[in-house]
Design a protein around this motif. Structure first.
Motif, PDB file in Angstrom:
ATOM      1  N   SER A 388       0.815  -1.214   0.000  1.00  0.00           N
ATOM      2  CA  SER A 388       0.000   0.000   0.000  1.00  0.00           C
ATOM      3  C   SER A 388       0.846   1.260   0.000  1.00  0.00           C
ATOM      4  CB  SER A 388      -0.929   0.019   1.227  1.00  0.00           C
ATOM      5  OG  SER A 388      -0.161  -0.045   2.428  1.00  0.00           O
ATOM      6  N   SER A 389       2.113   1.155   0.366  1.00  0.00           N
ATOM      7  CA  SER A 389       2.970   2.338   0.483  1.00  0.00           C
ATOM      8  C   SER A 389       3.960   2.481  -0.667  1.00  0.00           C
ATOM      9  CB  SER A 389       3.751   2.294   1.803  1.00  0.00           C
ATOM     10  OG  SER A 389       4.556   1.125   1.872  1.00  0.00           O
ATOM     11  N   GLU A 390       4.108   1.453  -1.505  1.00  0.00           N
ATOM     12  CA  GLU A 390       5.089   1.513  -2.582  1.00  0.00           C
ATOM     13  C   GLU A 390       4.625   0.654  -3.740  1.00  0.00           C
ATOM     14  OE1 GLU A 390       9.967   1.101  -3.184  1.00  0.00           O
ATOM     15  OE2 GLU A 390       8.968   0.191  -1.443  1.00  0.00           O
ATOM     16  N   THR A 391       4.757   1.170  -4.949  1.00  0.00           N
ATOM     17  CA  THR A 391       4.310   0.423  -6.117  1.00  0.00           C
ATOM     18  C   THR A 391       5.238  -0.760  -6.380  1.00  0.00           C
ATOM     19  OG1 THR A 391       5.614   1.751  -7.672  1.00  0.00           O
ATOM     20  CG2 THR A 391       3.403   2.545  -7.150  1.00  0.00           C
ATOM     21  N   VAL A 392       4.748  -1.709  -7.158  1.00  0.00           N
ATOM     22  CA  VAL A 392       5.537  -2.886  -7.510  1.00  0.00           C
ATOM     23  C   VAL A 392       6.770  -2.489  -8.316  1.00  0.00           C
ATOM     24  CG1 VAL A 392       5.539  -4.970  -8.941  1.00  0.00           C
ATOM     25  CG2 VAL A 392       3.642  -4.535  -7.369  1.00  0.00           C
ATOM     26  N   LEU A 393       6.621  -1.568  -9.273  1.00  0.00           N
ATOM     27  CA  LEU A 393       7.771  -1.144 -10.062  1.00  0.00           C
ATOM     28  C   LEU A 393       8.820  -0.455  -9.200  1.00  0.00           C
ATOM     29  CD1 LEU A 393       6.328   0.200 -13.449  1.00  0.00           C
ATOM     30  CD2 LEU A 393       7.432  -1.986 -12.973  1.00  0.00           C
ATOM     31  N   SER A 394       8.374   0.292  -8.200  1.00  0.00           N
ATOM     32  CA  SER A 394       9.332   0.942  -7.299  1.00  0.00           C
ATOM     33  C   SER A 394      10.111  -0.098  -6.501  1.00  0.00           C
ATOM     34  CB  SER A 394       8.614   1.902  -6.363  1.00  0.00           C
ATOM     35  OG  SER A 394       9.509   2.502  -5.453  1.00  0.00           O
ATOM     36  N   GLN A 395       9.417  -1.136  -6.037  1.00  0.00           N
ATOM     37  CA  GLN A 395      10.106  -2.204  -5.304  1.00  0.00           C
ATOM     38  C   GLN A 395      11.126  -2.907  -6.209  1.00  0.00           C
ATOM     39  OE1 GLN A 395       7.555  -4.758  -2.721  1.00  0.00           O
ATOM     40  NE2 GLN A 395       5.865  -3.470  -3.450  1.00  0.00           N
ATOM     41  N   LEU A 396      10.723  -3.198  -7.439  1.00  0.00           N
ATOM     42  CA  LEU A 396      11.650  -3.842  -8.377  1.00  0.00           C
ATOM     43  C   LEU A 396      12.852  -2.943  -8.660  1.00  0.00           C
ATOM     44  CD1 LEU A 396       9.120  -5.354 -10.949  1.00  0.00           C
ATOM     45  CD2 LEU A 396      10.565  -6.637  -9.358  1.00  0.00           C
ATOM     46  N   GLY A 397      12.602  -1.627  -8.792  1.00  0.00           N
ATOM     47  CA  GLY A 397      13.697  -0.701  -9.033  1.00  0.00           C
ATOM     48  C   GLY A 397      14.687  -0.672  -7.883  1.00  0.00           C
ATOM     49  N   HIS A 398      14.179  -0.693  -6.652  1.00  0.00           N
ATOM     50  CA  HIS A 398      15.074  -0.706  -5.492  1.00  0.00           C
ATOM     51  C   HIS A 398      15.893  -1.990  -5.445  1.00  0.00           C
ATOM     52  CE1 HIS A 398      12.840   2.621  -3.162  1.00  0.00           C
ATOM     53  NE2 HIS A 398      14.089   3.004  -3.323  1.00  0.00           N
ATOM     54  N   LEU A 399      15.240  -3.143  -5.716  1.00  0.00           N
ATOM     55  CA  LEU A 399      15.959  -4.411  -5.666  1.00  0.00           C
ATOM     56  C   LEU A 399      17.028  -4.504  -6.750  1.00  0.00           C
ATOM     57  CD1 LEU A 399      12.999  -6.888  -4.997  1.00  0.00           C
ATOM     58  CD2 LEU A 399      14.845  -6.303  -3.416  1.00  0.00           C
ATOM     59  N   THR A 400      16.769  -3.920  -7.904  1.00  0.00           N
ATOM     60  CA  THR A 400      17.689  -4.046  -9.040  1.00  0.00           C
ATOM     61  C   THR A 400      18.763  -2.970  -9.060  1.00  0.00           C
ATOM     62  OG1 THR A 400      15.873  -5.011 -10.329  1.00  0.00           O
ATOM     63  CG2 THR A 400      17.822  -4.248 -11.549  1.00  0.00           C
ATOM     64  N   PHE A 401      18.370  -1.710  -8.781  1.00  0.00           N
ATOM     65  CA  PHE A 401      19.297  -0.591  -8.920  1.00  0.00           C
ATOM     66  C   PHE A 401      19.625   0.110  -7.606  1.00  0.00           C
ATOM     67  CE2 PHE A 401      16.834  -0.494 -13.036  1.00  0.00           C
ATOM     68  CZ  PHE A 401      17.836  -1.069 -13.803  1.00  0.00           C
ATOM     69  N   GLY A 402      19.018  -0.352  -6.500  1.00  0.00           N
ATOM     70  CA  GLY A 402      19.223   0.369  -5.248  1.00  0.00           C
ATOM     71  C   GLY A 402      18.467   1.691  -5.280  1.00  0.00           C
ATOM     72  N   SER A 403      19.075   2.718  -4.697  1.00  0.00           N
ATOM     73  CA  SER A 403      18.438   4.039  -4.676  1.00  0.00           C
ATOM     74  C   SER A 403      19.215   5.045  -5.517  1.00  0.00           C
ATOM     75  CB  SER A 403      18.328   4.551  -3.231  1.00  0.00           C
ATOM     76  OG  SER A 403      17.535   3.688  -2.445  1.00  0.00           O
ATOM     77  N   GLY A 404      20.007   4.547  -6.458  1.00  0.00           N
ATOM     78  CA  GLY A 404      20.859   5.428  -7.255  1.00  0.00           C
ATOM     79  C   GLY A 404      20.148   6.059  -8.432  1.00  0.00           C
ATOM     80  N   GLY A 405      20.951   6.498  -9.377  1.00  0.00           N
ATOM     81  CA  GLY A 405      20.431   7.243 -10.511  1.00  0.00           C
ATOM     82  C   GLY A 405      19.495   6.447 -11.391  1.00  0.00           C
ATOM     83  N   MET A 406      19.770   5.143 -11.584  1.00  0.00           N
ATOM     84  CA  MET A 406      18.894   4.344 -12.431  1.00  0.00           C
ATOM     85  C   MET A 406      17.519   4.164 -11.794  1.00  0.00           C
ATOM     86  SD  MET A 406      19.863   3.626 -15.414  1.00  0.00           S
ATOM     87  CE  MET A 406      18.602   2.407 -15.762  1.00  0.00           C
ATOM     88  N   TYR A 407      17.490   4.042 -10.454  1.00  0.00           N
ATOM     89  CA  TYR A 407      16.181   3.949  -9.784  1.00  0.00           C
ATOM     90  C   TYR A 407      15.389   5.238 -10.001  1.00  0.00           C
ATOM     91  CZ  TYR A 407      12.674   4.253  -6.119  1.00  0.00           C
ATOM     92  OH  TYR A 407      11.488   4.436  -5.443  1.00  0.00           O
ATOM     93  N   VAL A 408      16.069   6.362  -9.860  1.00  0.00           N
ATOM     94  CA  VAL A 408      15.399   7.650 -10.074  1.00  0.00           C
ATOM     95  C   VAL A 408      14.909   7.759 -11.517  1.00  0.00           C
ATOM     96  CG1 VAL A 408      15.727  10.154 -10.099  1.00  0.00           C
ATOM     97  CG2 VAL A 408      16.714   8.786  -8.254  1.00  0.00           C
ATOM     98  N   PHE A 409      15.714   7.282 -12.466  1.00  0.00           N
ATOM     99  CA  PHE A 409      15.315   7.337 -13.866  1.00  0.00           C
ATOM    100  C   PHE A 409      14.070   6.482 -14.121  1.00  0.00           C
ATOM    101  CE2 PHE A 409      15.645   5.321 -18.121  1.00  0.00           C
ATOM    102  CZ  PHE A 409      15.409   6.454 -18.891  1.00  0.00           C
TER     103      PHE A 409
END
Length: 753
Positions: A388-409
């Motif tokens: 409820s607090s984070e989308t699925v794509l956001s979770q996948l982005g964190h797992l794959t890219f961490g919190s760096g530039g690619m996650y932001v992109f």
């Protein structure tokens, strides 16, 4: 509806592109009406000058030149801004649809400048071909809705399966495979639709041509509701992507969404080509971000031998059964919304239109299936569940890219494409409304094109309704999804069923193969429609069903009213047989100099008093009647007869949006008998009120001593509910001409049931 629209003549389709012309809103006379018009004209003969008798000269010169003058078009920092000088005189005014009234005040000039800065300069009607889109622009503009649904379609499916706990999530892959197969089949079906309807084969046209009026209106209702929900869901999902990355913005969800709707409104009012350039980059960025996320996640999973990561333990809230699986399937199928957009917008492509549309559709389906299947696969491999607090794509982005530039992109691209994916609806919603208005199922104000060749009224309506829906559901995607699938799959089902009937009727080469594709698409679409309607009825699908029913009722009532009005206005034999309509001969009015050139002060003090509106006696008033005509129907002929009965010099004025329509109107005028002098002003920017005001102003400057009576035929309805269905030009003219001295505006009412 006209079955000729559905014929498969692709070469001819390139010559007749299906693009709406500026004269589409003006009625044409058939042979019977032309015959009656000639008969009515002969009844004017007793009041007309006899053979060999010259027509009394007008007190003014009606020829004011072209509109606008070529010298008035000059470049500015915002492009080719069109400043238009009123015909035959001084000053500056705007000829565009939204700014026709003369802006003399400082506030008016500021509003005019702001409008031009936001929307750009008006475009001539002939610029519609230049506004067509090439494939590289059409793909992001028309596919943004379908492609962006990858951001919420898989998550909507998982949000239902997770209710059955960990066991329910195991069904995500087989359900996703069925949805991907459905995407391919529906996409192939719409390729056949484009081949059969090279002028644009939306569900409304296809269902109406082949299945009848009721299915056509049901398909149109489903599409319109789907487009409204597309805007609301896309904005809600985009804001959710932003708040997932920046949780502090969560309290501002509704205001942020309304700001984005306003941005979309302005962007689309600027026109097709400008909106395409504006919205192309986010769509391509999203495609790049999704493939980067999918490929990187698959590479990481390859190191583990593609063994799925364990999912967090989830307690089951519901039992795992057929009904829950069907609900998940219906929710995941929302990823298919927007597939029809390309077949509905074939006229917006550059030639060869049908071929470019089919190529673009193939690319869209390929990208959609690849991204949808890839996202579901990496969700399964990564063990991600909805939160409820984070989308699925956001979770996948964190797992794959961490919190760096690619996650932001990834998050920025997702938010941008979701926020702008509503642009697909902004392209198709006004187009469907135009088709409905052309067939008298919607108010005719939706036929009008604005300054930038966009259907401004339809765009504005979509923005208002979508904003209301967005606010009513507090910008929550999960609350809007249950309303979503019913309308679009109703349109899909009716369109594909209509294509089956079409192929059985025309039997062109390879018709059996085309029929098989469309029949498969129809069966699968009906299954999804039934599934969505049954499983999501209580959750909100009933709202969409009720809305479609209300739309059908409203559209049929509007059509009934327009048919009643058309029958009342139509030239019929009875109009030429009523003896009371024959005008009695009248003595010619006293002739005045045809084109006086003397200045007011040279005509004496009496004229100066008259120019100050100080005529206290009838003899002091010098008349000119100007009859503004849009068409030669019974209302127009009644206004002409009223003007002639005043026994004063009269002039007929017609504002035409194109030279072609102007010549057609002159032909009608000749058939009628040319009993009154006619002047036609061609307005290439589709404005009506502005050029008419400028013309009256120019006449007044030419002869300030004249009292000019502007006579307008006006449709008067018995019921208040019918008034919004008719033009308000008479009221706008009264307001605009009120500041001018010695101008009288008279409406000749024509009452209809």
């Amino acid at each position: 509806m006209n079955e000729a629209r559905s014929k498969d003549h692709r070469d001819k389709g390139e010559q007749n592109t299906g693009l709406p012309g500026p004269s589409d809103a003006l009625p044409r006379l058939d042979q019977e009406q032309l015959r009656v018009l000639s008969q009515v004209g002969r009844q004017w003969l007793p009041a007309a000058p006899g053979p060999g008798t010259a027509r009394p000269a007008l007190p003014v010169d009606p020829d004011m030149g072209s509109f606008p003058l070529a010298a008035d078009i000059r470049p500015t920092r915002f492009g080719q801004l069109v400043h238009i000088t009123p015909l035959g005189g001084r000053g500056q005014a705007e000829a565009a649809e939204g700014g026709e009234e003369i802006a003399r005040s400082r506030m008016g000039r500021f509003a005019h400048g702001a409008r031009r800065a936001l929307l750009g300069a008006p475009l001539k009607s002939t610029a519609v071909a230049r506004e067509s889109m090439r494939k590289l622009v059409a793909l992001p503009v028309l596919s943004a809705d379908a492609l962006s649904s990858v951001a919420y379609g898989p998550e909507a499916m998982l949000a239902v399966l997770v209710l059955a706990g960990t066991a329910g999530l195991a069904y995500s892959l087989p359900i996703a495979a069925v949805i991907a197969f459905l995407m391919v089949m529906v996409g192939m079906s719409y390729r056949q639709t484009i081949r059969a309807y090279p002028h644009g084969g939306g569900s409304y046209i296809v269902a109406g041509d082949n299945l009848g009026l009721l299915p056509g209106l049901m398909a149109a209702g489903g599409l319109l509701i789907d487009y409204v929900l597309t805007v609301a869901v896309s904005i809600a999902s985009g804001i959710a992507a932003i708040t997932s990355a920046i949780p502090s913005l969560a309290p501002a969800t509704v205001p942020l969404g309304l700001v984005m709707i306003a941005v979309l409104l302005i962007g689309n009012l600027r026109g097709i080509r400008q909106a395409g350039v504006l919205f192309a980059a986010p769509t391509y960025a999203f495609i790049l971000a999704m493939f980067a996320l999918i490929i990187s996640s698959l590479v990481d999973s390859a190191g583990d031998g593609f063994h799925p990561a364990p999912t967090p333990h989830v307690n089951a809230a519901e039992g795992l059964g057929v009904l829950l699986v069907m609900r998940a399937f219906a929710s995941g199928s929302t990823a298919m919304t927007g597939i029809e957009a390309i077949s509905n917008a074939v006229p917006a492509f550059r030639p060869v239109r049908w071929r470019n549309a089919r190529s673009t559709l193939t690319w869209m389906i390929s990208l959609l299936v690849a991204m949808f299947a890839g996202v579901v696969a990496i969700v399964h491999l990564r063990g991600v569940i909805p939160s409820s607090s984070e989308t699925v794509l956001s979770q996948l982005g964190h797992l794959t890219f961490g919190s760096g530039g690619m996650y932001v992109f990834v998050q920025a691209a997702t938010a941008a494409v979701l926020l702008l994916a509503a642009n697909t609806a902004y392209n198709d919603f006004p187009r469907v409304l135009f088709l409905l208005a052309r067939d008298s199922h919607a108010p005719r104000l939706f036929l009008r094109q604005g300054d930038r060749l966009a259907y401004s009224n339809g765009i504005a309506l979509l923005s208002v309704v979508a904003a209301l829906v967005y606010v009513a559901f507090n910008g929550e995607t999960n609350s809007l999804i249950p309303l979503y699938a019913v309308g679009v799959f109703l349109a899909f089902s009716l369109s594909q069923a209509g294509m089956v009937v079409h192929w059985r009727r025309v039997r062109t080469p390879h018709w059996r193969k085309s029929l098989a594709f469309n029949a498969t698409g129809a069966v699968l679409s009906v299954l999804v429609l039934i599934t969505a309607a049954v499983t999501k009825f209580v959750e909100g699908a009933w709202v969409a069903l009720v809305a479609i029913g209300l739309f059908f009722l409203l559209a049929t009532r509007i059509r009934h009213h327009y048919r009643t009005v058309a029958a009342a206005l139509r030239l019929h034999p009875g109009a030429a047989e009523t003896p009371e309509q024959v005008l009695t001969p009248a003595p010619p009015p006293p002739q005045e100099p045809a084109h006086p050139t003397a200045e007011p002060e040279e005509r004496g003090a009496d004229h100066e008093a008259e120019e100050g509106e100080e005529e206290e006696t009838p003899q002091a008033i010098r008349h000119l009647s100007v009859v503004a005509l849009a068409s030669l129907d019974l209302a127009g002929l009644r206004a002409l007869a009223y003007a002639a009965s005043l026994q004063q010099p009269s002039l007929a004025l017609h504002i035409s949006p194109s030279e072609e329509e102007a010549e057609r109107f002159r032909g009608y005028w000749t058939v009628w008998g040319d009993h009154v002098p006619l002047h036609v002003v061609v307005s290439p920017y589709r404005a009506i009120v502005g050029p008419l005001i400028h013309y009256i102003e120019a006449l007044h400057r030419q002869r300030p001593d004249l009292t000019i009576t502007v006579i307008l035929p006006e449709i008067v309805t018995q019921h208040l509910r019918h008034r919004p269905l008719h033009s308000k030009d008479a009221a706008r003219l009264r307001r605009a001409l009120r500041p001018l001295p010695k101008i009288v505006v008279t409406s000749v009412p024509f009452h209809v049931p």
